[in-house]
Motif scaffolding. Structure first.
Motif, PDB file in Angstrom:
ATOM      1  N   LEU A  28      20.849  30.598  -9.712  1.00 22.58           N
ATOM      2  CA  LEU A  28      20.852  29.933  -8.403  1.00 22.58           C
ATOM      3  C   LEU A  28      21.684  30.737  -7.405  1.00 22.58           C
ATOM      4  O   LEU A  28      21.398  30.727  -6.208  1.00 22.58           O
ATOM      5  CB  LEU A  28      21.420  28.512  -8.557  1.00 22.58           C
ATOM      6  N   HIS A  82      17.192  24.234 -16.644  1.00 26.67           N
ATOM      7  CA  HIS A  82      17.839  22.959 -16.316  1.00 26.67           C
ATOM      8  C   HIS A  82      16.955  22.259 -15.288  1.00 26.67           C
ATOM      9  O   HIS A  82      16.906  22.669 -14.127  1.00 26.67           O
ATOM     10  CB  HIS A  82      19.242  23.268 -15.754  1.00 26.67           C
ATOM     11  N   PRO A 157      24.733  17.296  -9.253  1.00 26.15           N
ATOM     12  CA  PRO A 157      23.747  18.377  -9.240  1.00 26.15           C
ATOM     13  C   PRO A 157      23.096  18.573  -7.864  1.00 26.15           C
ATOM     14  O   PRO A 157      23.006  17.642  -7.082  1.00 26.15           O
ATOM     15  CB  PRO A 157      22.715  17.908 -10.271  1.00 26.15           C
ATOM     16  N   GLY A 160      24.961  25.115  -5.787  1.00 25.43           N
ATOM     17  CA  GLY A 160      25.979  25.966  -6.390  1.00 25.43           C
ATOM     18  C   GLY A 160      27.235  25.958  -5.527  1.00 25.43           C
ATOM     19  O   GLY A 160      27.240  25.432  -4.409  1.00 25.43           O
ATOM     20  N   GLN A 162      30.108  24.386  -5.790  1.00 29.59           N
ATOM     21  CA  GLN A 162      30.932  23.182  -5.605  1.00 29.59           C
ATOM     22  C   GLN A 162      32.164  23.240  -6.510  1.00 29.59           C
ATOM     23  O   GLN A 162      32.257  24.044  -7.428  1.00 29.59           O
ATOM     24  CB  GLN A 162      30.131  21.931  -5.950  1.00 29.59           C
ATOM     25  N   VAL A 211      27.914  27.257 -18.036  1.00 23.19           N
ATOM     26  CA  VAL A 211      27.066  27.746 -16.951  1.00 23.19           C
ATOM     27  C   VAL A 211      27.995  28.197 -15.827  1.00 23.19           C
ATOM     28  O   VAL A 211      28.958  27.492 -15.515  1.00 23.19           O
ATOM     29  CB  VAL A 211      26.147  26.622 -16.432  1.00 23.19           C
ATOM     30  N   ALA A 212      27.723  29.355 -15.264  1.00 20.02           N
ATOM     31  CA  ALA A 212      28.517  29.797 -14.116  1.00 20.02           C
ATOM     32  C   ALA A 212      27.601  30.530 -13.148  1.00 20.02           C
ATOM     33  O   ALA A 212      26.967  31.517 -13.520  1.00 20.02           O
ATOM     34  CB  ALA A 212      29.656  30.701 -14.572  1.00 20.02           C
TER      35      ALA A 212
END
Ligand code: DX5
Ligand code: ZN
Length: 240
Positions: A28, A82, A157, A160, A162, A211-212
């Protein structure tokens, strides 16, 4: 804790089933015009996290099946899809069929989560179930045997970049406790705000798949960022 063969991720030469800590960079935060290059930029990643958003389940729109199909062919790293979409019961098995090694659905979006998780596995992928920050884990304890991974969102969700929500930490501990009690070979993934500053807290609480997005693709050296995140998580993890 080896998963049974049908749920092994596809086409990942470096994969070993007994690794404890895994890093899944989220594309993302990558350059969508050069996805194959962005995938190749993180050669030591265990997975590539692909956020599928439909503009309904979350207020953002990203990519869908055709992109996943092409990326699965182009990338050496298996895809961790996801799905932040409505009606995952209808769409999730197709992502497995498209070549994803892991497909995660949101519990509150699914009307038949057990059937859908089984269908994902039947298509040869690992099956994941995701919970938002406000959703408790205990109601899903009996479903642990139906999944290969539990995803605990550490942000709401949709976007990205946050901030990691520390309020999820007790739930990570609780989930790990439930998995230990039941001897469930389930991976525990966290997604949202994972960085050099927060990964240790999540790993200490019992997460093993991280996840990063911005912490990897926002870095000067994405491959170095993956290795540094992994080293930090390994240092504090109580898992084997
Ligand atoms: C958010 C997505 C995440 C996102 C994480 O809804 O599910 O995967 O890419 O981005 P960062 O790591 O920047 O919080
Ligand atoms: Zn995600």
């Amino acid at each position: 804790m080896s998963p049974s063969p049908p749920h092994l991720p596809k086409a990942h030469p470096g994969y070993t089933a007994d690794v404890a800590i895994q890093i899944s960079p989220s594309i993302l935060s990558a350059d969508f015009a050069h996805l194959a290059d962005e995938a190749a930029a993180v050669p030591t990643a265990d997975w590539l996290h692909v956020d599928v958003m439909d503009g309904h389940f979350v207020p953002n729109l990203t990519l869908g099946l055709p992109v996943v199909e092409s990326l699965a062919r182009a990338a050496a790293t298996p895809l961790d899809c996801h799905l932040m979409i409505e009606d995952p019961d209808r769409w999730a098995p197709a992502y497995a069929e498209a070549g994803a090694g892991s497909v995660t659905i949101h519990a509150k979006a699914a009307s038949a989560p057990v059937r859908t998780l089984r269908e994902i596995r039947r298509q040869g992928a690992r099956a994941g179930l995701a919970l938002n920050p406000a959703e408790p884990v205990d109601p899903y304890a009996d479903l642990l045997g139906e999944m290969d991974m539990l995803l605990l969102m550490t942000v709401e969700p949709g976007f990205g970049g946050q901030k990691f929500l520390d309020l999820v930490l007790p739930k990570i501990r609780r989930a790990r406790e439930l998995m230990d009690e039941r001897g469930a070979a389930v991976w525990l993934q966290v997604d949202g705000g994972v960085s050099d500053e927060t990964i240790e807290r999540a790993a200490e609480a019992g997460a093993d798949v991280f996840v990063a997005g911005s912490a990897v693709y926002g870095a000067q050296d994405p491959a170095g960022a993956v290795d540094s995140l992994r080293a930090q998580a390994e240092r504090v993890s109580k898992l084997a």
